[in-house]
Scaffold this motif. Sequence first.
Motif, PDB file in Angstrom:
ATOM      1  N   VAL A  10     -69.855  -4.914   9.939  1.00 60.55           N
ATOM      2  CA  VAL A  10     -70.999  -4.536   9.114  1.00 60.55           C
ATOM      3  C   VAL A  10     -71.908  -5.746   8.859  1.00 60.55           C
ATOM      4  O   VAL A  10     -71.485  -6.896   9.015  1.00 60.55           O
ATOM      5  N   SER A  11     -73.140  -5.438   8.433  1.00 58.41           N
ATOM      6  CA  SER A  11     -74.067  -6.506   8.035  1.00 58.41           C
ATOM      7  C   SER A  11     -74.778  -6.204   6.727  1.00 58.41           C
ATOM      8  O   SER A  11     -75.449  -7.064   6.175  1.00 58.41           O
ATOM      9  N   GLY A  12     -74.677  -4.959   6.256  1.00 59.67           N
ATOM     10  CA  GLY A  12     -75.483  -4.576   5.094  1.00 59.67           C
ATOM     11  C   GLY A  12     -74.773  -3.664   4.121  1.00 59.67           C
ATOM     12  O   GLY A  12     -73.657  -3.924   3.694  1.00 59.67           O
ATOM     13  N   GLY A  13     -75.448  -2.537   3.820  1.00 58.29           N
ATOM     14  CA  GLY A  13     -74.987  -1.645   2.756  1.00 58.29           C
ATOM     15  C   GLY A  13     -73.691  -0.912   3.049  1.00 58.29           C
ATOM     16  O   GLY A  13     -72.946  -0.563   2.142  1.00 58.29           O
ATOM     17  N   ALA A  44     -73.031  -8.861   1.777  1.00 56.61           N
ATOM     18  CA  ALA A  44     -73.195  -7.462   2.203  1.00 56.61           C
ATOM     19  C   ALA A  44     -72.474  -6.526   1.229  1.00 56.61           C
ATOM     20  O   ALA A  44     -71.306  -6.735   0.895  1.00 56.61           O
ATOM     21  N   TYR A  45     -73.170  -5.484   0.799  1.00 53.06           N
ATOM     22  CA  TYR A  45     -72.571  -4.532  -0.144  1.00 53.06           C
ATOM     23  C   TYR A  45     -71.377  -3.812   0.487  1.00 53.06           C
ATOM     24  O   TYR A  45     -70.464  -3.361  -0.222  1.00 53.06           O
ATOM     25  N   LEU A  47     -68.905  -5.033   1.835  1.00 49.10           N
ATOM     26  CA  LEU A  47     -67.655  -5.708   1.433  1.00 49.10           C
ATOM     27  C   LEU A  47     -67.149  -5.173   0.097  1.00 49.10           C
ATOM     28  O   LEU A  47     -65.939  -5.059  -0.111  1.00 49.10           O
ATOM     29  N   GLU A  48     -68.074  -4.815  -0.802  1.00 51.05           N
ATOM     30  CA  GLU A  48     -67.673  -4.205  -2.074  1.00 51.05           C
ATOM     31  C   GLU A  48     -67.064  -2.825  -1.846  1.00 51.05           C
ATOM     32  O   GLU A  48     -66.088  -2.444  -2.488  1.00 51.05           O
ATOM     33  N   ARG A  49     -67.661  -2.073  -0.932  1.00 53.14           N
ATOM     34  CA  ARG A  49     -67.111  -0.749  -0.590  1.00 53.14           C
ATOM     35  C   ARG A  49     -65.679  -0.902  -0.064  1.00 53.14           C
ATOM     36  O   ARG A  49     -64.798  -0.124  -0.415  1.00 53.14           O
ATOM     37  N   ALA A  50     -65.481  -1.895   0.799  1.00 57.89           N
ATOM     38  CA  ALA A  50     -64.148  -2.137   1.369  1.00 57.89           C
ATOM     39  C   ALA A  50     -63.155  -2.482   0.262  1.00 57.89           C
ATOM     40  O   ALA A  50     -62.040  -1.942   0.223  1.00 57.89           O
ATOM     41  N   GLU A  51     -63.583  -3.363  -0.636  1.00 59.21           N
ATOM     42  CA  GLU A  51     -62.691  -3.795  -1.723  1.00 59.21           C
ATOM     43  C   GLU A  51     -62.279  -2.615  -2.601  1.00 59.21           C
ATOM     44  O   GLU A  51     -61.107  -2.460  -2.936  1.00 59.21           O
ATOM     45  N   GLY A  91     -73.849  -0.550  11.565  1.00 50.43           N
ATOM     46  CA  GLY A  91     -74.941  -1.337  11.011  1.00 50.43           C
ATOM     47  C   GLY A  91     -74.706  -2.827  11.160  1.00 50.43           C
ATOM     48  O   GLY A  91     -75.043  -3.611  10.281  1.00 50.43           O
ATOM     49  N   PHE A  92     -74.101  -3.215  12.289  1.00 51.12           N
ATOM     50  CA  PHE A  92     -73.866  -4.634  12.570  1.00 51.12           C
ATOM     51  C   PHE A  92     -75.084  -5.165  13.303  1.00 51.12           C
ATOM     52  O   PHE A  92     -75.427  -4.693  14.383  1.00 51.12           O
ATOM     53  N   MET A  93     -75.791  -6.119  12.690  1.00 50.44           N
ATOM     54  CA  MET A  93     -77.135  -6.490  13.133  1.00 50.44           C
ATOM     55  C   MET A  93     -77.187  -7.680  14.097  1.00 50.44           C
ATOM     56  O   MET A  93     -78.192  -8.378  14.151  1.00 50.44           O
ATOM     57  N   HIS A  94     -76.135  -7.912  14.835  1.00 44.10           N
ATOM     58  CA  HIS A  94     -76.134  -9.071  15.729  1.00 44.10           C
ATOM     59  C   HIS A  94     -75.713  -8.664  17.130  1.00 44.10           C
ATOM     60  O   HIS A  94     -74.900  -7.762  17.295  1.00 44.10           O
ATOM     61  N   ILE A  95     -76.290  -9.347  18.099  1.00 44.72           N
ATOM     62  CA  ILE A  95     -75.914  -9.091  19.487  1.00 44.72           C
ATOM     63  C   ILE A  95     -74.566  -9.769  19.759  1.00 44.72           C
ATOM     64  O   ILE A  95     -74.386 -10.958  19.499  1.00 44.72           O
ATOM     65  N   LEU A  96     -73.644  -8.969  20.277  1.00 50.68           N
ATOM     66  CA  LEU A  96     -72.336  -9.510  20.657  1.00 50.68           C
ATOM     67  C   LEU A  96     -72.366  -9.842  22.148  1.00 50.68           C
ATOM     68  O   LEU A  96     -72.927  -9.083  22.939  1.00 50.68           O
TER      69      LEU A  96
END
Length: 210
Positions: A10-13, A44-45, A47-51, A91-96
Amino acid sequence: MAEKRIAVLVSGGGTNLQALIDAQGRGELGGGVLAAVLSSRADAYALERAEKAGIPGYVVARKDYPSPQAMTIALVEKLKALSIDLVVLAGFMHILTEEMVEAFPNAILNVHPALIPSFCGKGAYGLHVHEMALSYGVKVTGATVHFVNEEADGGPIVLQKAVEIREGDTPEILQRRVMEEAEWKLLPQAVSLFCQDKLAVEGRHVHILP
């Protein structure tokens, strides 16, 4: 059938992550378990959802690495250390770079907010995708879950769902409807099929087994 360990990048919400958390709560991930959430941003929010859901969260921040390749290699090492079977880009905002695909062949799922091959590839992410659909004047858009390969949004398609475009839609309104009607339904469904070993990839085609 062994339990499949899932990592969500993830990168965001993290709205698609939430859809997966909710599906897991309903027992709808086909024997898969959300084992880790990896974020490219410490704030990133998601991470709060995960927690809140009791899922271990980790930060692999793009700014900590000199190149996309260095970041990708760090992610692969972390995923391997966690014994991950399926990687989900939500929503992962980076090129792998290619190291990720080599480490997890046909085991990386991405959700894209359009009907691929429309409005996809370089520069087509987030709100831009819905702006593109509206400016083109299409009557339907939707979402696609596909396997990730070396080409941006170019991997074999697993599931698609159409969403009607309505008069007066703005990119923001359309984004929300595509999430609610398509993304949040398709992603858990595709993850469940993978975890039940029901996806067979043959070239560009993904066969859904009975």
